[in-house]
Design an enzyme around this catalytic site. Structure first.
Site, PDB file in Angstrom:
ATOM      1  N   ARG A   1      51.720-144.937 -26.219  1.00  0.00           N
ATOM      2  CA  ARG A   1      50.029-145.526 -27.065  1.00  0.00           C
ATOM      3  C   ARG A   1      50.256-145.639 -28.589  1.00  0.00           C
ATOM      4  O   ARG A   1      51.387-145.612 -28.778  1.00  0.00           O
ATOM      5  CB  ARG A   1      49.340-143.801 -26.627  1.00  0.00           C
ATOM      6  CG  ARG A   1      49.232-142.872 -25.239  1.00  0.00           C
ATOM      7  CD  ARG A   1      48.778-141.662 -26.055  1.00  0.00           C
ATOM      8  NE  ARG A   1      47.084-141.776 -25.992  1.00  0.00           N
ATOM      9  CZ  ARG A   1      46.356-141.864 -25.475  1.00  0.00           C
ATOM     10  NH1 ARG A   1      46.528-141.864 -23.847  1.00  0.00           N
ATOM     11  NH2 ARG A   1      45.182-141.881 -25.834  1.00  0.00           N
TER      12      ARG A   1
ATOM     13  N   LYS B   1      39.091-140.294 -25.481  1.00  0.00           N
ATOM     14  CA  LYS B   1      37.005-140.550 -24.784  1.00  0.00           C
ATOM     15  C   LYS B   1      36.342-140.095 -25.709  1.00  0.00           C
ATOM     16  O   LYS B   1      35.441-139.833 -25.453  1.00  0.00           O
ATOM     17  CB  LYS B   1      37.395-141.737 -23.819  1.00  0.00           C
ATOM     18  CG  LYS B   1      36.814-142.836 -23.932  1.00  0.00           C
ATOM     19  CD  LYS B   1      37.866-143.305 -22.350  1.00  0.00           C
ATOM     20  CE  LYS B   1      38.887-143.287 -21.591  1.00  0.00           C
ATOM     21  NZ  LYS B   1      38.868-143.750 -20.364  1.00  0.00           N
TER      22      LYS B   1
ATOM     23  N   GLU C   1      39.557-145.264 -16.453  1.00  0.00           N
ATOM     24  CA  GLU C   1      38.344-143.651 -15.817  1.00  0.00           C
ATOM     25  C   GLU C   1      37.002-144.123 -16.949  1.00  0.00           C
ATOM     26  O   GLU C   1      36.806-143.928 -17.822  1.00  0.00           O
ATOM     27  CB  GLU C   1      39.145-142.631 -16.683  1.00  0.00           C
ATOM     28  CG  GLU C   1      37.892-140.994 -15.661  1.00  0.00           C
ATOM     29  CD  GLU C   1      38.487-140.060 -15.879  1.00  0.00           C
ATOM     30  OE1 GLU C   1      38.964-139.634 -16.963  1.00  0.00           O
ATOM     31  OE2 GLU C   1      37.323-139.442 -15.363  1.00  0.00           O
TER      32      GLU C   1
HETATM   33  P1  ATP Z   1      41.683-141.169 -23.731  1.00  0.00           P
HETATM   34  O1  ATP Z   1      43.067-140.085 -23.688  1.00  0.00           O
HETATM   35  O2  ATP Z   1      41.254-142.070 -24.783  1.00  0.00           O
HETATM   36  O3  ATP Z   1      40.734-140.855 -23.226  1.00  0.00           O
HETATM   37  P2  ATP Z   1      42.675-142.579 -21.687  1.00  0.00           P
HETATM   38  O4  ATP Z   1      44.261-142.423 -20.871  1.00  0.00           O
HETATM   39  O5  ATP Z   1      42.304-140.895 -20.463  1.00  0.00           O
HETATM   40  O6  ATP Z   1      42.200-142.424 -22.571  1.00  0.00           O
HETATM   41  P3  ATP Z   1      41.935-144.177 -19.645  1.00  0.00           P
HETATM   42  O7  ATP Z   1      40.644-144.798 -19.284  1.00  0.00           O
HETATM   43  O8  ATP Z   1      42.181-143.398 -18.070  1.00  0.00           O
HETATM   44  O9  ATP Z   1      41.657-143.195 -20.463  1.00  0.00           O
HETATM   45  O10 ATP Z   1      43.077-145.396 -19.953  1.00  0.00           O
HETATM   46  C1  ATP Z   1      42.949-146.321 -18.965  1.00  0.00           C
HETATM   47  C2  ATP Z   1      44.544-146.662 -19.157  1.00  0.00           C
HETATM   48  O11 ATP Z   1      44.723-146.793 -20.884  1.00  0.00           O
HETATM   49  C3  ATP Z   1      45.753-145.887 -18.753  1.00  0.00           C
HETATM   50  O12 ATP Z   1      46.431-146.542 -18.597  1.00  0.00           O
HETATM   51  C4  ATP Z   1      46.221-145.101 -20.041  1.00  0.00           C
HETATM   52  O13 ATP Z   1      47.319-144.974 -19.807  1.00  0.00           O
HETATM   53  C5  ATP Z   1      45.685-146.521 -21.256  1.00  0.00           C
HETATM   54  N1  ATP Z   1      45.632-146.223 -22.411  1.00  0.00           N
HETATM   55  C6  ATP Z   1      44.917-145.042 -23.120  1.00  0.00           C
HETATM   56  N2  ATP Z   1      44.443-144.699 -23.746  1.00  0.00           N
HETATM   57  C7  ATP Z   1      45.487-145.671 -24.679  1.00  0.00           C
HETATM   58  C8  ATP Z   1      46.546-145.937 -25.841  1.00  0.00           C
HETATM   59  N3  ATP Z   1      45.561-145.115 -27.382  1.00  0.00           N
HETATM   60  N4  ATP Z   1      47.685-146.576 -25.933  1.00  0.00           N
HETATM   61  C9  ATP Z   1      47.409-147.476 -24.921  1.00  0.00           C
HETATM   62  N5  ATP Z   1      47.669-147.749 -23.817  1.00  0.00           N
HETATM   63  C10 ATP Z   1      46.470-146.701 -23.924  1.00  0.00           C
HETATM   64 MG    MG Z   2      43.760-140.963 -18.787  1.00  0.00          MG
END
Ligand code: ATP
Ligand code: MG
Length: 562
Positions: A267, A277, A42
């Site tokens: 994760r 983020k 995102e």
């Molecule tokens: P954040 O919690 O940091 O905002 P998010 O999951 O909202 O992360 P996205 O942009 O939706 O951020 O993430 C893109 C992809 O990366 C998703 O498939 C998510 O599951 C994966 N992802 C995010 N954080 C991690 C992590 N710490 N370890 C592994 N994969 C991750």
């Molecule tokens: Mg997300």
């Protein structure tokens, strides 16, 4: 051909539970042997090292099976998303070394299709327009232990719902006036199935679709369908989406469209680090760091600026492996990984970070010698270079003690030490200023020890690095410590910020070869760590970031953990 050489890097890696599932599908023919994955960020912030775990699994899986991996921006929330983040994410993934070819997609490209599918669900009698306020929806939803209640608007006719949804789309209803919800089951033990919201009204301009839409799909309504549209076979995501899978499955089954298999993994979390983020953005917005690419940030742009390599980050992801339950990885493992990589590639150089002057009183005034130094003991092809030696030198302040405790083996009055690649010297005198501060250390050298060895075989207990004072150049050096002082920064993570995470040394000396250091080149400053040129550098004064110190603590931690 050698069988082993035929394996690509990812094929050679040990399998994991995700690949076991893909193997099963390939054996049963579920997707006709096809493997199509995607990385779906995102664009509401820059990527952090946690994302690299998902990226390497998404792209690595496609690569292993000869399939493809798409880059798709899940850009469903115009309030938080920006073009700057889209550009940054593209740059970061390229830097990590992954390639999506021309398969870059945006959930916003599917807004029209999603809208049509929403109309279809209304017609099927499984979606309705709800006029409950947001707080009422929350209240009606129930809790983990209590079932929810049906909205009084739940049984509107299809015609009424179609008309209202049309009005939502046409901008006739203000923000928050109503929402479109799926009609599933308000008593479901899975809260995600209690009539989730599909669309909300937001009179907001979108980075890509501008003012075309004033209703925006919720992530949960957009994500699965976007996967389906792209023909994704294996939709790999993190564990927090496990409870959303029944909802994604429900939507896809209601629509009767291509059904990807969602697979959840744990994760990546690191000690002394936050991986969200939202929180990272807060650090930036409130000025706790200089920006998303502050070298203390766990963002890919911050790690890159600090001198981390894509190879080390990918190596960490491989080492950690793919797990089904959440855990926190010791940040020391990341530091160990980058040290191993930099040890192989970094050019050895001399820098004196906290200089103090040494005068070799018996060295002829005006004489200058060239001392040959090895550029990288791990890589003979890196060759050698010449560093100038003269009567006046700089050494590290901490390498001298006037009144040394036992076990301090470096320079002190009467003590002989080695200057690396140069001579043995012995301290004869300490010169102080009026305030009693040491101004100069006087030494004698033994001309017989040129190169750093005594022909009579006598030993010294310490080897110091040095620079010739008239030939040294100046530089700024930035030393970093962990951004947080607790291993698992909590809810009030701002209170856990380490106040001493940055130390700026403005008056360091570097050997002349470093005066034209290049961005992208990694250096080991002998005895003080690995360093990387910072973009704040000017022609007059290079600025170096310490990537990591030389002392590896990972083995000790492993031993402790048994
Ligand atoms: P954040 O919690 O940091 O905002 P998010 O999951 O909202 O992360 P996205 O942009 O939706 O951020 O993430 C893109 C992809 O990366 C998703 O498939 C998510 O599951 C994966 N992802 C995010 N954080 C991690 C992590 N710490 N370890 C592994 N994969 C991750
Ligand atoms: Mg997300």
């Amino acid at each position: 051909m050698n069988e082993q050489n035929a394996l690509t890097e990812s094929e050679a890696r040990p399998s994991n539970f995700v690949w076991d599932i893909v193997d099963e599908h390939n054996a049963s023919g579920r997707f006709g042997g096809k493997v199509v994955t995607r990385f779906p960020p995102e664009p509401n912030g820059h990527l952090h090292i946690g994302h690299s775990k998902a990226i390497s699994l998404d792209f690595g899986t496609a690569e292993r099976y000869g399939g493809t991996c798409n880059l798709r921006f899940d850009d469903t929330n115009p309030v938080k998303e920006e073009q700057e983040y889209i550009d940054g994410i593209i740059e970061d993934i390229k830097w990590l070394g992954f390639d999506w070819g021309d398969r870059i997609y945006y959930a916003s490209d599917y807004f029209q299709q999603l809208y049509q599918w929403a109309v279809q669900l209304i017609k099927q009698g499984v979606a309705y327009v709800d006029h409950l306020r947001a707080d009422e929806i929350r209240e009606y939803r129930g809790t983990l232990t209590e079932p929810g209640k049906n909205s009084p608007y739940r049984d509107r006719t299809v015609e009424e719902n179609l008309k209202l949804f049309e009005q939502m789309k046409n901008g006739e209803i203000p923000d928050g006036g109503c929402v479109l919800r799926a009609k599933i089951d308000m008593a479901s033990p899975n809260i995600n199935l209690r009539d989730p919201v599909m669309y909300r009204i937001l009179h907001e301009s979108h980075p890509r679709t501008g003012d075309e839409w004033c209703i925006y799909p919720m992530y949960d309504w957009a994500h699965g369908q976007s996967d389906s549209i792209e023909g994704i076979t294996h939709s790999i995501c993190t564990l927090e989406f496990e409870d959303h899978r029944p909802l994604y499955d429900w939507f896809i089954d209601q629509l009767g469209i291509h059904h990807p298999q969602q697979i959840e993994f744990a994760r990546l979390n690191l000690t002394y680090t936050i991986m969200s983020k939202r929180k990272l953005k807060q650090l930036v917005d409130e000025g706790h760091v200089s920006g998303w690419d502050d070298p203390r940030m766990p963002t890919l742009s911050g790690l890159r600026r600090r001198g981390y390599t894509p190879e080390a980050i990918r190596e960490l992801c491989d080492t950690v492996g793919v797990a089904k339950s959440n855990s926190v990885v010791e940040v020391e493992l990341l530091e160990h990984t980058i040290r191993q990589d930099l040890n192989r590639r970094a050019l050895r150089r001399i820098a004196v970070l906290d200089p103090i002057k040494v005068v070799i009183v018996n060295y002829p005034k005006g004489m200058v010698e060239e001392m040959e130094m090895v550029n990288n003991p791990e890589d003979e092809s890196a060759g050698t270079r010449k560093v100038l030696f003269s009567r006046e030198l700089y050494i590290e302040r901490e390498d001298f003690m006037e009144d040394p405790p036992r076990k301090f083996y470096r320079l002190s009055p009467g003590r002989e030490v080695r200057l690396r690649y140069a001579y043995f010297i012995t301290c004869t005198d300490v010169i102080k200023d009026v305030d009693g501060e040491i101004k100069e250390i006087h030494c004698t050298y033994d001309p017989e020890t040129k190169g750093g060895n005594a022909p009579d075989g006598r030993k010294v207990k310490a080897t110091l690095h040095w620079l010739s004072a008239p030939h040294a150049k100046t530089a700024e050096v930035r030393l970093y410590d962990r951004l947080f002082s607790t291993p698992e920064p909590g809810k009030d993570f701002l209170n856990d910020i380490n106040p001493n995470s940055l130390e700026v040394l403005e008056n360091c000396y570097i050997e002349s070869a470093l005066a034209d250091a290049k961005a992208g080149e990694h250096y080991q400053f002998e005895r003080t760590g690995y360093f990387y040129l910072d973009p704040d550098s000017t022609d007059d004064k290079p600025v170096f970031n310490r990537t990591v110190t030389l002392r590896d603590t990972w083995a000790k931690i492993q031993k402790k953990q048994g």
